[in-house]
Design a protein around this motif. Structure first.
Motif, PDB file in Angstrom:
ATOM      1  N   CYS A 183       0.845  -1.196   0.000  1.00 55.17           N
ATOM      2  CA  CYS A 183       0.000   0.000   0.000  1.00 55.17           C
ATOM      3  C   CYS A 183       0.876   1.239   0.000  1.00 55.17           C
ATOM      4  O   CYS A 183       1.922   1.273   0.644  1.00 55.17           O
ATOM      5  N   ALA A 209       0.950   4.638   3.481  1.00 55.41           N
ATOM      6  CA  ALA A 209       1.929   4.844   4.554  1.00 55.41           C
ATOM      7  C   ALA A 209       1.349   5.348   5.874  1.00 55.41           C
ATOM      8  O   ALA A 209       1.975   6.171   6.553  1.00 55.41           O
ATOM      9  N   CYS A 215       0.135   1.021  10.565  1.00 57.75           N
ATOM     10  CA  CYS A 215      -0.358  -0.119   9.793  1.00 57.75           C
ATOM     11  C   CYS A 215       0.781  -0.966   9.235  1.00 57.75           C
ATOM     12  O   CYS A 215       1.709  -0.442   8.612  1.00 57.75           O
ATOM     13  N   THR A 244       0.702  -3.131   6.772  1.00 54.37           N
ATOM     14  CA  THR A 244       0.765  -3.125   5.304  1.00 54.37           C
ATOM     15  C   THR A 244       1.484  -1.872   4.816  1.00 54.37           C
ATOM     16  O   THR A 244       2.234  -1.911   3.843  1.00 54.37           O
ATOM     17  N   GLY A 245       1.236  -0.766   5.516  1.00 53.58           N
ATOM     18  CA  GLY A 245       1.861   0.499   5.142  1.00 53.58           C
ATOM     19  C   GLY A 245       3.386   0.420   5.161  1.00 53.58           C
ATOM     20  O   GLY A 245       4.066   1.128   4.415  1.00 53.58           O
ATOM     21  N   GLY A 270      -3.854  -2.882   1.142  1.00 50.91           N
ATOM     22  CA  GLY A 270      -4.066  -1.896   0.083  1.00 50.91           C
ATOM     23  C   GLY A 270      -5.182  -0.916   0.370  1.00 50.91           C
ATOM     24  O   GLY A 270      -5.997  -1.106   1.270  1.00 50.91           O
ATOM     25  N   VAL A 276      -9.157   5.296   3.404  1.00 52.40           N
ATOM     26  CA  VAL A 276      -8.617   6.283   4.338  1.00 52.40           C
ATOM     27  C   VAL A 276      -8.998   7.698   3.899  1.00 52.40           C
ATOM     28  O   VAL A 276      -8.750   8.655   4.619  1.00 52.40           O
TER      29      VAL A 276
HETATM   30  S1  SF4 Z   1      -4.314   1.550   6.898  1.00 49.25           S
HETATM   31 FE1  SF4 Z   1      -5.019   0.988   4.839  1.00 49.25          FE
HETATM   32  S2  SF4 Z   1      -4.480   2.801   3.601  1.00 49.25           S
HETATM   33 FE2  SF4 Z   1      -3.269   2.974   5.481  1.00 49.25          FE
HETATM   34  S3  SF4 Z   1      -1.302   2.000   4.969  1.00 49.25           S
HETATM   35 FE3  SF4 Z   1      -2.642   0.420   5.879  1.00 49.25          FE
HETATM   36  S4  SF4 Z   1      -3.589  -0.614   4.138  1.00 49.25           S
HETATM   37 FE4  SF4 Z   1      -2.780   1.350   3.411  1.00 49.25          FE
END
Ligand code: SF4
Length: 342
Positions: free
Chosen positions: A100, A103, A107, A109-110, A153, A185
């Motif tokens: 993703c 950032a 998070c 994933t970020g 993502g 977001v």
């Molecule tokens: S919270 Fe969602 S938008 Fe923000 S970095 Fe994580 S996956 Fe991406």
């Protein structure tokens, strides 16, 4: 794959229908089982159009959740989660991108950075996989009735594929529009498209708010620099004018981040933000620990206290049960480490 199959082959309508029926049938797991088609055709399709665009690499299970790690055709890895609710119905949490770009600093994933968007097939196949999983696994029962686009993502950064995939859930998997939730977001372009797009399925929209104060939000969620909180608030009002009805409201997701977004000023900022937004739900979500991130999970007492202070300010909320935490499949915990994931 599926979309390619129809665009590349000149199939008569009845064949298309046969294939479509089989493709979304959780009891069918490959071309060999599509007995409505002639054998020669099955053999041909087997070579040209793989039945699934992803391969399961690892499955982890807890009492309430299953987390799958999947390899895509180009070797990239994604995760997807299946969670059960107290009624025994299942919700799939589906990814929309590899990594993703947004950032957000709380998070997992970020922390991966962005690699690429998923295709429609790769999004839809996460659901097909879980439907087959429930159908064939004798140890689990229940229906896959809900889907949340809240995995890896930012879904609205992959707008077209996500929209088309959601139509597949609705049209071919019997999932009602109010059982499909897309979270964001707050990305400007995708959100503005929702307001104008005649082909947008009016599924539920959840806004991952987490910080209602502009300065704080911009500090922890860079998206607030492209769409400041006051513009986000204005969008919510427009959205409700367009889509709001008895069944339709906005959901605001609010991760409980100890000492960061749970103070008196945060209640005030939240209250200011919700002014003029009349149909909404607020979910307070216990943050799930992610190694190396400078956050702490707010205690239950602190979360309850925050909820009480919100209530005093006229904001009703629910505290979301955190499923999948023990397998790192909770909100904000999806991450694929190593080269292939990022
Ligand atoms: S919270 Fe969602 S938008 Fe923000 S970095 Fe994580 S996956 Fe991406």
């Amino acid at each position: 794959m599926f979309s390619q199959l129809f665009s590349e082959s000149n199939l008569p309508r009845f064949r298309q229908q046969q294939i479509r029926t089989a493709w979304f049938d959780p009891a069918i797991s490959g071309w060999d089982e599509v007995t409505t088609l002639p054998k020669g055709m099955r053999e041909e399709f087997k070579v040209q159009f793989p039945w699934m665009s992803l391969t399961s690499v690892r499955l982890q299970a807890s009492q309430t959740a299953h987390k799958g790690l999947f390899r895509l055709d180009d070797g990239k890895l994604i995760e997807s989660v299946l969670m059960v609710n107290s009624k025994g119905d299942w919700t799939a949490c589906v990814s929309s991108q590899v990594g993703c770009a947004m950032a957000c600093d709380f998070c997992a994933t970020g922390t991966m950075g962005f690699s690429r968007d998923l295709t429609v097939d790769e999004i839809v196949d996460q659901m097909r996989y879980w439907r087959q999983f429930l159908h064939t696994n004798p140890h689990v029962s229940g229906r896959l009735s809900n889907v949340v686009m809240m995995g890896m993502g930012e879904p609205l950064n992959n707008y077209d594929a996500v929209r088309d995939a959601m139509w597949s859930f609705v049209d071919h998997m019997g999932i009602g529009k109010t059982k499909v939730t897309v979270s964001t977001v707050g990305v400007k372009r995708g959100m503005d498209r929702i307001l104008e797009d005649e082909s947008w399925p009016d599924v539920r929209v959840a806004i991952s708010l987490h910080y209602a104060d502009q300065t704080k939000r911009a500090e922890h969620m860079p998206v607030a620099n492209q769409r400041p909180v006051d513009e986000l608030q204005a969008w919510c009002k427009q959205y409700l004018l367009r889509y709001g009805n008895r069944n339709h409201y906005l959901t605001f997701e609010y991760l409980m981040l100890e000492g960061k977004n749970d103070g008196a000023q945060d209640v005030e900022a939240f209250s200011r933000f919700l002014k003029g937004i009349d149909r909404y739900k607020v979910n307070l979500i216990p943050w799930n620990e992610v190694n190396n991130l400078a956050y702490n999970r707010a205690s239950e007492a602190r979360t309850l206290d925050f909820q009480a202070r919100l209530k005093k300010a006229g904001i009703l909320s629910t505290i979301r049960k955190s499923l999948g935490r023990e397998i790192d499949g909770g909100c904000g915990q999806l991450v694929v480490l190593g080269e292939e994931g990022g």
